[in-house]
Scaffold this active site. Structure first.
Site: not given
Length: 606
Positions: A286, A354, A398, A401, A440, A442, A464
């Site tokens: 990821g 991760a 973490s 959020k 983060v 990109g 939004t």
């Protein structure tokens, strides 16, 4: 004949010219017969002696194409020594009395002028000083900055047929009217639009790699508002390591504007933590996991174990680390048997967890139970496997959020933090640490790639809500601070700490959209910004601390420790495991359970 021999013969010829020239100057070009004979009879001794001296000083190892001040310094010293050696040699040849004393002063001066002059004339010719500037080749460009970087950039662009530097602007006005090389400093950056108009420049190059991110952003915004296409030089890290030349100019990206000051890492401590150790990273393919692997690799681990569910992502990171000591494991953190087997086989010393589902709208409704199983059960599986195999340090990635969550993804990550704290409370030897940070730039699923695609299609760019704000940081910065937090956890007597990264000031998403439109060479008249309404589970703003949390300082200025109001116990963990044991739960049931386990969870109502 090789190049060195040719240059040596050239310098011997210059010695001849300098010796004869010194006599001619001494006698105003009318040399008496006696001195004329002395000039020619002594010439052989002088050429031999000075040739030996010049050769001994290594003047024939360099290239005239890159003649520099250090070359001139060697010429001065060599000619000075040669000037002293010549009279000594003439004494031994019994010819000293026939040579006027002033010749010994004039000759080295002429020799320096001839040797140095030819070399620097050759470099000037090769650099195009005699022709390119006169013909005005290249697109006129302004350089923002008037320091060492700007000077180096001017030198490297002198031969460019793409760019022609017509002026510099600087943050201050004290240098206005001065010149850097042959380029005038036109004035302060606040008046860049006027300077660009007078110089007929359509481009600006930000040459301030050592300035703070705020200063570079301010310079970029002023240049863009002046209607200039904005470029920049490579980062200071790239320049210092020599990976790229300063003339490798590129477009300014949004990452340049949001990038922050360089992070100071405890390099020695990280070497102690990671060097010659087995390090395992889940979610290694990821955005965050792969960058963690790159950063960890700098500290020479004995073995780097990639655990990844996606075959393609694992293949991609494997190709990047070809030839390195790595092990690639296809595995799902929800599969407890697979995790136990992987940890038993490799017995890692340090683990960075991760792997997670992180896309808020996708995890909010039909996929809510999958988010909980992956983010909570998966974390518990990896934590238990780490305990069983004797892992020393366990770092959970973490998110902000997880703080006062309004969505399933955030609540599941908060619950994952609590799981690690509950496991830590069982008095295990493994130290668990959680690291919270915001968006983060990109990373997969972030707004920046989506904005780029929308701009490439001609718009509109969709946001939004006009007031929605987020914390942002760069992927390398996030990875580096995760490593630093892991190091701090290793030095603590006990684990279970939640580290909060300094995310700087929050940024309005609509401002990001407008910056990207402007940096792409468009205006909002060309590409519109449209507001689509908040998505399921989305908050207007994120927080880094829950209502019941306070922070404690750490030795690192960009890391603080969140101090929770209460910690879960064994009974709490047993009840949670019983709830997680279900094979499937519907959305309403998942959210009801999350409200029970995460007291601060308040589902969004939009």
């Amino acid at each position: 004949m090789n190049r060195g021999a040719m240059i040596f013969l050239h310098d011997l010829t210059m010695v001849v010219f300098a010796w004869l020239g010194a006599f001619w100057l001494r006698f105003n070009l009318d040399i008496p017969a006696d001195f004329n004979r002395a000039m020619w009879s002594s010439l052989g001794v002088v050429v031999v002696v000075q040739g030996v001296v010049l050769y001994a000083f290594g003047l024939y190892r360099g290239l005239w194409r890159f003649a520099s001040v250090s070359d001139l310094k060697r010429i001065l010293i060599a000619c000075g020594v040669a000037a002293l050696a010549s009279p000594a040699a003439l004494v031994m040849a019994q010819q000293l009395n026939q040579v006027p004393r002033s010749v010994f002063i004039l000759e080295p001066l002429l020799l320096v002028l001839l040797m140095g002059g030819v070399r620097f004339t050759y470099r000037a010719w090769k650099d195009g000083h005699f022709f390119l500037r006169r013909t005005g080749v290249g697109t006129p460009v302004l350089i923002v900055g008037a320091g060492d970087t700007a000077m180096r950039l001017i030198k490297e662009l002198e031969t460019s047929r793409i760019w022609r530097v017509v002026g510099l602007v600087d943050a201050g006005s004290a240098l206005t009217g001065r010149h850097l090389g042959d380029v005038p400093i036109l004035g302060g950056i606040a008046s860049i639009a006027e300077h660009a108009q007078r110089a007929e420049a359509l481009h600006a190059i930000i040459a301030m790699p050592s300035a703070s991110a705020a200063e570079r952003r301010h310079a970029t915004e002023l240049a863009a508002m002046a209607g200039l296409a904005v470029l920049t030089v490579p980062s200071l890290d790239d320049l210092l390591t020599g990976r790229v030349a300063i003339s490798a100019i590129r477009k300014v990206e949004l990452e340049d504007l949001l990038g922050r000051d360089r992070i100071e890492l405890d390099e020695a401590g990280l070497h102690r933590l990671l060097e010659d150790k087995t390090v395992l990273v889940t979610g290694a393919g990821g955005s965050i996991g792969s960058e963690l692997c790159r950063q960890i690799d700098r500290f020479r681990p004995r073995l780097l174990v990639f655990v990844e569910q996606s075959e393609f992502a694992l293949y991609s990171i494997e190709q990047e680390f070809t030839g390195q000591p790595v092990a690639c494991v296809v595995g799902d953190v929800k599969d407890v048997a697979r995790m136990d087997a992987v940890f038993a086989e490799y017995r890692p010393d340090v683990v960075f967890h991760a792997a997670a589902y992180k896309h808020v709208p996708l995890m909010e409704c039909a996929n809510a139970w999958e988010a909980v199983k992956n983010n909570v059960q998966g974390t518990l599986n990896v934590a238990r496997a780490a305990l069983a195999s004797g892992v020393g340090e366990f770092v959970l990635i973490s998110t902000d959020k997880a703080v006062n969550p309004t969505n399933v993804m955030g609540a599941s990550k908060r619950l994952a933090e609590m799981v690690c704290q509950a496991v830590q409370a069982q008095r295990s030897a493994t130290r668990f640490v959680m690291v919270r940070f915001g968006n983060v730039l990109g990373s997969s699923g972030s707004v920046i790639p989506r904005f780029r695609e929308q701009i490439a299609r001609g718009g509109p760019v969709t946001v939004t809500h006009p007031e929605i704000i987020r914390y942002f940081m760069l992927i390398p910065e996030a990875a580096q601070l995760v490593l630093q937090a892991g190091l701090m956890a290793a030095s603590e007597a006990e684990g279970g700490r939640v580290f909060v990264l300094d995310m700087g000031e929050p940024v309005r998403i609509v401002d990001l959209a407008r910056d990207m439109i402007r940096l792409s060479g468009f205006s909002e008249d060309d590409i519109k910004v449209e507001f689509t309404g908040l998505r399921p589970g989305e908050k207007l703003y994120e927080e880094l601390l829950a209502d019941g949390e306070a922070t404690l300082p750490t030795p690192h200025p960009k890391l603080r420790i969140a101090k929770p109001s209460a910690l879960p116990d064994d009974k709490w963990l047993a009840e949670l495991e019983a709830w997680l044991a279900a094979s499937w739960r519907a959305e309403d049931e998942v959210k009801a359970g999350l409200r029970r386990w995460v007291q601060e969870y308040r589902p969004a109502t939009h």
